[in-house]
Enzyme design. Structure first.
Site, PDB file in Angstrom:
ATOM      1  NE  ARG A 473      -3.536   2.096   2.955  1.00 55.28           N
ATOM      2  CZ  ARG A 473      -4.763   2.305   2.511  1.00 55.28           C
ATOM      3  NH1 ARG A 473      -5.292   1.430   1.670  1.00 55.28           N
ATOM      4  NH2 ARG A 473      -5.459   3.355   2.891  1.00 55.28           N
ATOM      5  CB  SER A 503      -7.628   0.063  -1.304  1.00 55.32           C
ATOM      6  OG  SER A 503      -7.265  -0.324  -2.608  1.00 55.32           O
ATOM      7  CD  GLU A 540      -9.185  -1.867  -4.635  1.00 56.15           C
ATOM      8  OE1 GLU A 540      -9.471  -1.227  -3.615  1.00 56.15           O
ATOM      9  OE2 GLU A 540      -9.702  -1.654  -5.751  1.00 56.15           O
TER      10      GLU A 540
END
Length: 593
Positions: A473, A503, A540
């Site tokens: 991330r 995410s 993702e």
């Protein structure tokens, strides 16, 4: 793209895969008549909250039409009443409003005479004067204001509907949006909505096609007919690039406007091969159906020769998408055609991205809706075979898909307690049937958000588990807008609970100057969105709200271990560029409990 705290560069130009957001789940039965009904939404992009509210509706008591027996896609209209006989096309006729209620003329008073003569509307002056008569429903429920305008020079007539929410609707301004007797143009039977405008200057423009003789065998019983009365909805254009307070049709019969979205109803002018994306511009003349029929309830023939073969959603963002007209969604309609009666038997949604296509997953097969019996054609008439099947995703997957495309910003800001666009949140909940009003109480809004977020989480948990053990991330800790929120990422041993959906990605390409190197243990709740994801290239992996992460180490640029850790990550072949770009590495672990 990977999202942190609702920040994203997503725009309206991005392509949204299709889904069935409302209806289509089961045949329903309501009222004392016991009629079966079902609704199939059209592939309409949401825009800024002002998009056409259109859908396909089925009723087992419905007649034949451009979508086969029982199906209709009705736009707003005002019509002459026919239940007491054929209209006389004079002052004795009664009108039916958009909701089917009989209209009555508003009483005239000294302060508010009715009718009145108008030479202008607002700042727009007209080349002729109009006699304007106000009407209202006989039984009041919608509280709109209706005005019937008749030109004192040319006799052209149209309606203005002032909605209670401030939206202005114009019906039948041009002959293209009026259903009239071909032998007497002043005998208008229906006025179809042609343009709508909000107080903010957002417009929707409706285009119609007139019936003609293209591809029709004009011999035999088709000879000598005047078939020009019927009007078919052809295009719905909305998302005007520049706001405009006044109706475009006040000054132009065909508005020259840059529209961002166009919904196209295709009647055979384009190919229906699911492997070949159809073009925006019609390539052929429209096809003739096998079971043409006529209506005579207005005192003249209304002949129908067409079937809607597909509904296409185009976006117009040439700078962002590289072409003037980009097909993004498609509802492909399949019919069981025969000369007696045509039935809609299947509907498929497809999404387009680049040169490929993708069909929506098959999650539900519907039983055939019972059609009305066909007209008797002698003793050997039989009912056409039904092959009905409707494809729909679960409500939870729909919620997750919408979150990935548009909802992430509002939802994550709401979950983290940040300022969020409340009006946009309410519009989202209303459009997706989590709210029944756009002015809910605080408790109703809170409960609707809770249900919506829970559906997203359930949709996420229904996806397959993954074997990934490391995801990444990218953060930008030096960004002023995020510094207070992310200061907890700077202390080793901290356990961070992300209140929002988190995410991540196994793809290292989506990092910023700070890398979150996140280790996963077996049984974690992260899921690769895959086909559900809006941004397909990011791979993702999304985690549900309240995911716990523990900071195990922080390695800053210039420290002894930084070069070694950066080398192990193998971000690119250019180690120098990586060193100049990356400022810190934060090693974290997701805690399953």
């Amino acid at each position: 793209m990977l999202i942190l705290n609702g920040f994203s560069s997503a725009t309206l130009a991005l392509i949204t895969p299709p889904f069935l957001p409302k209806g289509g789940k089961a045949l329903s039965q309501s009222g004392p008549d016991g009629l079966a009904s079902i609704t199939l939404p059209l592939p309409i992009s949401a825009e800024r909250g002002f998009a056409p509210a259109l859908a396909l509706h089925y009723s087992s008591g419905g007649g034949n039409g451009p979508f086969g027996v029982g199906w209709s896609c009705a736009t707003m209209s005002i019509a002459r009443r026919t239940s007491h006989g054929v209209p006389q096309y004079n002052d004795s006729d009664e009108f039916l409003g958009p909701d089917g209620e009989v209209l009555v003329q508003t009483l005239s008073t000294g302060d508010a005479p009715n009718p009145v003569t108008c030479f202008a509307y607002g700042d727009v002056s007209f080349p002729q004067s109009y006699t304007v008569t106000r009407y209202q429903p006989r039984t009041e429920s919608s509280f709109y204001r209706l005005e019937y305008w008749v030109g004192n020079s040319n006799g052209d007539d149209f309606w203005l509907l002032h909605d209670s929410n401030g939206i202005l609707h114009l019906l039948g301004k041009t002959a293209a949006a009026r259903l009239s007797d071909p032998q007497a143009a002043s005998h208008t039977a229906q006025w179809l909505v042609e343009e709508s405008v909000t107080p903010a200057g957002e417009h929707i423009y409706y285009s119609y096609l007139a019936e003609n003789g293209d591809n029709v065998d004009l011999n035999g019983n088709e000879a000598g007919r005047d078939r020009s009365a019927m009007r078919y909805l052809s295009k719905v254009q909305y998302g005007n690039a520049t706001p405009a307070a006044d109706l475009y049709l006040w000054t132009s019969a065909t508005p020259a406007v840059q529209w961002l979205f166009t919904l196209v109803f295709d009647y055979g002018e384009r190919g229906v091969d699911p492997q070949v994306p159809p073009a925006f511009t019609a390539q052929n003349s429209w096809l003739a159906r096998q079971d043409p029929f006529s209506l005579y309830n207005y005192g003249f023939e209304i002949r129908l020769h067409r079937l809607c073969r597909q509904v296409l959603m185009f976006h117009h963002f040439p700078d962002e998408l590289g072409e003037a007209d980009t097909l993004v969604s498609r509802l492909l309609l399949e019919y069981d055609e025969n000369p007696i009666l045509t039935q809609l038997c299947a509907a498929r949604t497809l999404a387009y991205e680049g040169d490929g296509y993708r069909r929506a997953p098959v999650n539900n097969m519907m039983p055939p809706p019972p059609p009305p019996p066909p007209p008797m054609m002698g003793g050997n008439s039989s009912r056409p075979k039904s092959k009905w099947a409707i494809v729909e995703e679960s409500k939870q997957i729909q919620a997750l898909r919408y979150y990935s495309a548009q909802g992430y910003s509002v939802i994550n800001k709401y979950l983290r307690g940040d300022d969020y666009p409340e009006t946009q949140a309410k519009e989202t909940l209303l459009s997706r049937d989590y709210l029944s009003t756009n002015e809910p109480s605080d408790e109703e809004f809170k409960n609707a958000m809770s249900v919506y977020i829970n559906d997203i989480a359930e949709g996420l948990s229904s996806l397959p588990e993954t074997d990934h053990r490391v995801v990444y991330r990218g953060l930008k800790l030096d960004k002023p807008a995020l510094s207070d929120v992310l200061k907890e990422y700077t202390t080793i041993g901290n356990i961070i609970i992300d209140k929002a959906f988190m995410s991540t990605s196994p793809d290292k390409a989506w990092i910023n100057d700070t890398i979150l190197n996140i280790y996963l243990e077996k049984g974690h709740k992260g899921r690769i969105l895959g086909d559900v994801a809006h941004f397909k290239g990011e791979a993702e992996m999304l985690f549900p709200p309240n995911t716990k992460l523990k900071i195990e180490s922080i390695v800053n640029c210039g420290s002894q271990d930084f070069a070694s850790q950066l080398s192990k990550l193998r971000l690119s072949d250019d180690a120098t560029a990586d060193t100049n770009r990356i400022k810190r590495i934060i090693n974290m672990r997701v805690l399953n409990s």
